[in-house]
Every structure is written in C-alpha cells, then in structure tokens.
Design an enzyme around this catalytic site. Structure first.
Site, short mmCIF file in Angstrom:
data_model
loop_
_atom_site.label_atom_id
_atom_site.label_comp_id
_atom_site.label_asym_id
_atom_site.label_seq_id
_atom_site.Cartn_x
_atom_site.Cartn_y
_atom_site.Cartn_z
N ALA A 9 0.82 -1.22 0.00
CA ALA A 9 0.00 0.00 0.00
C ALA A 9 0.85 1.26 0.00
CB ALA A 9 -0.92 -0.01 1.22
N ARG A 15 -1.74 7.34 -11.60
CA ARG A 15 -2.86 7.37 -12.54
C ARG A 15 -4.15 7.90 -11.89
NH1 ARG A 15 -1.70 1.22 -14.16
NH2 ARG A 15 -0.60 1.37 -12.18
N GLY A 77 8.90 -0.41 -6.67
CA GLY A 77 8.19 -1.53 -7.29
C GLY A 77 7.63 -2.51 -6.27
N THR A 78 6.76 -3.40 -6.78
CA THR A 78 6.05 -4.32 -5.88
C THR A 78 7.00 -5.34 -5.23
OG1 THR A 78 5.48 -5.62 -7.85
CG2 THR A 78 3.79 -4.13 -7.01
N GLY A 139 -0.61 -7.44 -15.79
CA GLY A 139 0.41 -8.43 -16.12
C GLY A 139 -0.28 -9.69 -16.66
N ASN A 226 -6.71 1.72 -10.41
CA ASN A 226 -5.55 2.58 -10.67
C ASN A 226 -5.94 4.02 -10.97
OD1 ASN A 226 -3.52 0.47 -10.52
ND2 ASN A 226 -4.56 -0.33 -12.33
N TYR A 385 -30.07 30.17 20.82
CA TYR A 385 -28.68 30.61 20.83
C TYR A 385 -28.63 32.13 20.95
CZ TYR A 385 -23.79 30.82 19.20
OH TYR A 385 -22.44 31.03 19.10
N ARG A 438 -47.71 39.54 21.47
CA ARG A 438 -47.48 40.23 20.20
C ARG A 438 -48.10 41.60 20.31
NH1 ARG A 438 -51.77 36.04 17.73
NH2 ARG A 438 -53.64 37.24 18.16
C1 UD1 Z 1 0.44 -4.93 -10.56
C2 UD1 Z 1 1.23 -6.14 -11.11
C3 UD1 Z 1 0.49 -6.66 -12.34
C4 UD1 Z 1 -0.94 -7.02 -11.99
C5 UD1 Z 1 -1.67 -5.84 -11.34
C6 UD1 Z 1 -3.00 -6.28 -10.81
C7 UD1 Z 1 3.59 -5.78 -10.67
C8 UD1 Z 1 4.89 -5.34 -11.23
N1 UD1 Z 1 2.54 -5.71 -11.49
O1 UD1 Z 1 0.48 -3.91 -11.54
O2 UD1 Z 1 1.16 -7.82 -12.84
O3 UD1 Z 1 -1.64 -7.43 -13.15
O4 UD1 Z 1 -0.89 -5.32 -10.25
O5 UD1 Z 1 -3.74 -5.21 -10.33
O6 UD1 Z 1 3.54 -6.21 -9.54
N2 UD1 Z 1 3.06 -0.68 -4.41
C9 UD1 Z 1 3.90 -0.47 -3.32
N3 UD1 Z 1 5.17 -0.09 -3.56
C10 UD1 Z 1 5.67 0.09 -4.80
C11 UD1 Z 1 4.81 -0.10 -5.89
C12 UD1 Z 1 3.51 -0.49 -5.68
O7 UD1 Z 1 3.51 -0.66 -2.18
O8 UD1 Z 1 6.85 0.44 -4.92
C13 UD1 Z 1 1.66 -1.07 -4.15
C14 UD1 Z 1 0.68 -0.06 -4.66
O9 UD1 Z 1 0.34 0.85 -3.64
C15 UD1 Z 1 -0.52 -0.93 -5.06
C16 UD1 Z 1 0.10 -2.28 -5.40
O10 UD1 Z 1 1.40 -2.26 -4.85
O11 UD1 Z 1 -1.43 -1.07 -4.00
C17 UD1 Z 1 0.18 -2.53 -6.90
O12 UD1 Z 1 0.93 -1.51 -7.51
P1 UD1 Z 1 0.54 -0.85 -8.89
O13 UD1 Z 1 1.53 0.17 -9.24
O14 UD1 Z 1 -0.88 -0.46 -8.89
O15 UD1 Z 1 0.75 -2.11 -9.85
P2 UD1 Z 1 0.06 -2.39 -11.26
O16 UD1 Z 1 0.71 -1.56 -12.30
O17 UD1 Z 1 -1.40 -2.28 -11.14
CA CA Z 2 -2.76 -1.61 -9.54
#
Ligand code: UD1
Ligand code: CA
Length: 469
Positions: A9, A15, A77-78, A139, A226, A385, A438
C-alpha cells in the site's frame, strides 16, 4: 499452517491523479484498502504487515492501530515493497499471502480457495489469476504448450503476441515463505519501468525447479483500481453486491444504480428504497419503511413503518410509524418517538420529541425537550442561541403552538397550554393557559386613498428565461 499477510500500500498511484493516497480513496462507503483488509480478515492470517510509503499518514489513519506497518521509503516496485517485510517473515515456515492494496473486490472465499490449492499442491507459489475480456494494463500469465505457467509479463514489457493473452495477474499470491525471501533477493529491475517486479520471483522459483500454480477467479474480484474510472467501476460493483444482499433479505430496491448502501447498514424486511437513497455508516432501518427518493441517512436508527422522503438524517433515532419529509433535516443527537410528523423545511437538532407530536412545516426545533402530542404551527422557531450559549426549551405534553411563534430559550411551556400565533414567548407559560405575546393591531382607515397608494390593475408577467427553458 502458519499464514502471514503482506499488503502492498505504498505506491504513489500516479494514474489516480490525486493529492491523497490512492488506497485511501473511497469506493462504496469505505477506503479501498479497508475492503482488502476486510477480505483478509476472513482468512485468519496470524501476522499482517502493511507496506506504506506515499502519504503513509493517510493509510495508517485509515487502518488504525491493530496492524503492523513497514515503511517503504522509496517506491521502487512491488518486489521492493515486499522485500521491506522480510524482517517479519524470516524464520517462518508456512505461507505468506501477498495482497495489492488497490484491489477492493477480492473476497475471503477466493483467498481461502487459493490458499487451499497452495496447501494441497506442493507449490512454491500460487497466484490468483482471471480471464479478462480486456486485459489492458494487467500483467499476463505466460503458459507453455502443456499449460504450465512459465512467467508473468507486465503489460508494458509484453510483446504484441503476449498482449493477446487474456489471463491476468491479480497481484494476489500465496508464497512458501522461505522461498519468497530467497527469490526476492535475486530480482532485478531491467524492465520498462526500472522497478523491482514481484512477479519476477515466479520465473526464479520455476528455474529453481519449483512448482507454480494459478487459481483462476472471476475477473470482477481481481479488478485493480488505478484511476478514477476504475474506482467508479469498483464502487458500482461493490454497491450492486450490497444491494443484492438486501434484496435477498426482503428489501425492495427500485433502482440499484442510484441507491447507495454502506456495507455496515441493516435493513428490515418489506422496506422499500426509492431512487436516490444513500444509507451510510451504522444505520439501521426497520421493517416496512419507505425511504426516498433522494434521502441520505447516516449513523441513524429508523424504526418499523416509518417514511422518510427527500430528507437528511444524521446520528438520530426516529421511532415507529413516523412521517419525515419531504425536505426535513434531522441533525445529530435527536430522538424522535413514534407516530411523529416532521414535514417540509423542518430542522430538528439535539432534541427529544414525544409520540404523536407534529411539526409539519417551516420549523426549527433545537436543544428542546418536546412532550407528547405537541403541535408546532408553521414557522415556529426555538431561539436557542444568544450568540454565546445554547439554552433549552421545554415543551410539555399537549401544547399547541400557533404559527410563526418564537420561543426564546430558556423557557418552559407547561402541559396543555396554547401559544397564540405570532407570539414571541420569553416567559414560562403555566399549564392550561393561553399566552399571547405580540403587539396590538392598529387599522388606519382609508390610508390607501389618503396616501395615493392604490395598486395598479396592470398585471406584470414573470420574466421568461432565454433559450425557451
Ligand atoms: C500490478 C502487477 C500486475 C498485476 C496488477 C493487478 C507488478 C509489477 N505488477 O500492476 O502484474 O496485473 O498489479 O492489479 O507487480 N506498491 C507499493 N510499492 C511500490 C509499488 C507499488 O507498495 O513500490 C503497491 C501499490 O500501492 C498498489 C500495489 O502495490 O497497491 C500494486 O501496484 P501498482 O503500481 O498499482 O501495480 P500495477 O501496475 O497495477
Ligand atoms: Ca494496480
């Protein structure tokens, strides 16, 4: 099995185009991260870690004190997000479920089914996938000719051929915890976004000789949020599900597209919700009620047989068989008894009103204790009041208040008294008496002629708007 959960999160959510955290945006009455938390709650994970970063104070405030947070300082990244949770996961042997904080439609049932598949199948990991009519942005699961998943490719990195794949990654996973930690240590960022992708762990685990599985869920459950269009779509789907639950329980909803009900609301059988009804928070509606059209009720209790039309009710209690509206405003801390009528342009605030009392039009009842069978004439105002303090107005049973009366609080109108229309009451009124307060009327004979003020008999048309509207 030892089940831990990591919720991602921390992302910036570009976006969504907002100054706030994406996962703290609301869909169908609650922040989307809380929908994910609710589904997770039904899974029984021992340890829950939320990865926070961008606007972390908002995400922490929404989730409260009961969960653990880990800071991802830079959102790389995730995969990088989940890496931040490794101190929590080290030394554990069971499974780690990873959840995206931005997919509010997932259900506990689907998460449990994915965990079950994982447990049975001797997998290193299981992903929840779905078949999407339009997989753009997600993905994709790449499978070999035997149907085994070989890797997950991001939309931005996919070839034209891979973009044709309709099976998408939901971003919900189940990992064998030690294998997750090992794979995370080996992912790189050589991709279109220069980010550490969590799905890259899959290829690593497979090349280590492990088995990888996919649990295919209905696409709607896997939808990510998103941008604001996806937020609106997710809200609609959630709301439709909530409406369906109430309809199955015997509630009549005329139009589920314009009726919005929070997940926390209870509604009794045979109640009818007309278009434009919004029921929020801890609201309870009894049986045989008629609510709407265009009515918002928040954190309130409405008992059986009551009608509320075109009105706003907040943190109040309304008894049985009452008639509220059109255009009434019942404000916090008001408690209305049974068989009460509150009509057009009547506001009640911090007041109790006894059974069978009526304020049908243009009245303000504030900081008042009103007995039973009291009649408020049109235009009655409790003047509660003085610019510094609020004062109470006590109106006992069977009082009749004539139209356009001001009750200057603090003041008490005792049982069975009458207030003459147009009175400004400053002193207590004894029981069984009539109060008239009145100015005396003076009629000046022939004044119009003397002053030459006879009104013309030429009638003036109202202005017409341009454009024929
Ligand atoms: C991600 C997946 C994609 C999948 C999609 C489903 C990856 C690289 N891609 O893409 O394969 O189809 O979700 O919805 O995993 N987040 C962090 N830290 C970060 C980046 C993201 O905590 O550095 C969190 C975001 O807050 C979000 C979640 O991870 O809640 C997913 O991130 P987001 O950037 O929305 O990934 P997608 O591009 O949707
Ligand atoms: Ca997402």
């Amino acid at each position: 099995m030892d089940v831990c959960a990591v919720v991602m999160a921390a992302g910036e959510g570009k976006r969504m185009n907002t100054r706030h955290s994406k996962v703290a945006q609301w869909a169908a009455g609650r922040p989307i991260i809380l929908w994910v938390a609710k589904a997770l709650h039904g899974v029984g994970a021992k340890e829950q870690v939320y990865i926070v970063g961008h606007k972390q104070e908002e995400v922490r405030a929404v989730l409260g004190e009961d969960v653990a947070f880990v800071l991802q300082e830079k959102q790389l990244g995730t995969g990088h997000a989940v890496m931040q949770a490794t101190p929590f996961l080290e030394g554990r042997n069971g499974c780690t479920i990873v959840l995206p904080g931005d997919a509010p439609l997932i259900t506990s049932e689907t998460l449990r089914a994915a965990i079950e598949l994982f447990e049975k199948g001797d997998y290193a990991a299981v992903v929840v996938s779905a078949i999407a009519d339009d997989p753009t942005g997600y993905g994709r699961l790449v499978r070999d000719p035997d149907g085994n998943v070989t890797r997950i490719v991001e939309d931005r990195d996919a070839t034209d051929e891979e973009k044709q794949i309709k099976e998408i990654n939901s971003s919900f996973y189940c990992f064998r915890t030690p294998l997750l930690i090992s794979a995370l240590g080996r992912i790189g960022a050589q991709n279109a976004q220069k980010e550490y992708y969590l799905p890259d762990t899959i290829e690593i685990l497979i090349s280590d000789g492990h088995k990888f599985g996919a649990y295919i869920a209905p696409f709607d459950e896997t939808r990510g949020v998103n941008d604001r269009i996806e937020l609106q779509q997710a809200g609609k789907i959630l709301n439709r599900k909530i409406c369906a639950r109430h309809m199955k329980n015997g509630v009549e909803i005329i139009d589920t597209e314009t009726t919005w009900i929070d997940d926390t609301v209870e509604i009794g059988k045979d109640s009818v919700l007309l278009p434009g009804t919004i029921l929020r928070g801890n609201t309870k509606i009894g049986e045989d009620c008629l609510i709407g059209e265009n009515t918002r009720i928040e954190d309130s209790i409405v008992l059986d047989g009551t009608t509320v039309e075109n009105s706003v009710l907040r943190t109040c209690v309304v008894g049985k068989n009452c008639r509220i509206g059109p255009f009434s405003h019942i404000r916090p801390d008001s408690v209305l008894g049974d068989n009460i009528t509150i009509g057009a342009y009547v506001e009640v605030k911090n007041s109790t009103v006894g059974d069978y009392s009526r304020a049908r039009h243009l009245t303000y009842i504030g900081d008042a204790q009103v007995g039973k069978n009291v009649n408020f004439g049109c235009g009655t105002v409790t003047c509660n009041y003085d610019g510094l303090d609020k004062s109470a107005c006590i109106i006992r049973d069977n009082v009749f208040i004539g139209g356009n009366s001001n009750l200057i609080s603090p003041v008490t109108l005792n049982e069975n008294s009458y207030i003459a229309a147009g009175s400004t009451i400053t002193d207590d009124v004894p029981e069984l008496s009539l109060a008239i307060a009145r100015a005396q009327q003076i009629n000046k004979d022939n004044w119009v002629v003397k002053k030459d003020r006879l009104r013309s008999s030429k009638l003036i048309q109202p202005d017409r708007r341009r454009g024929g509207i």
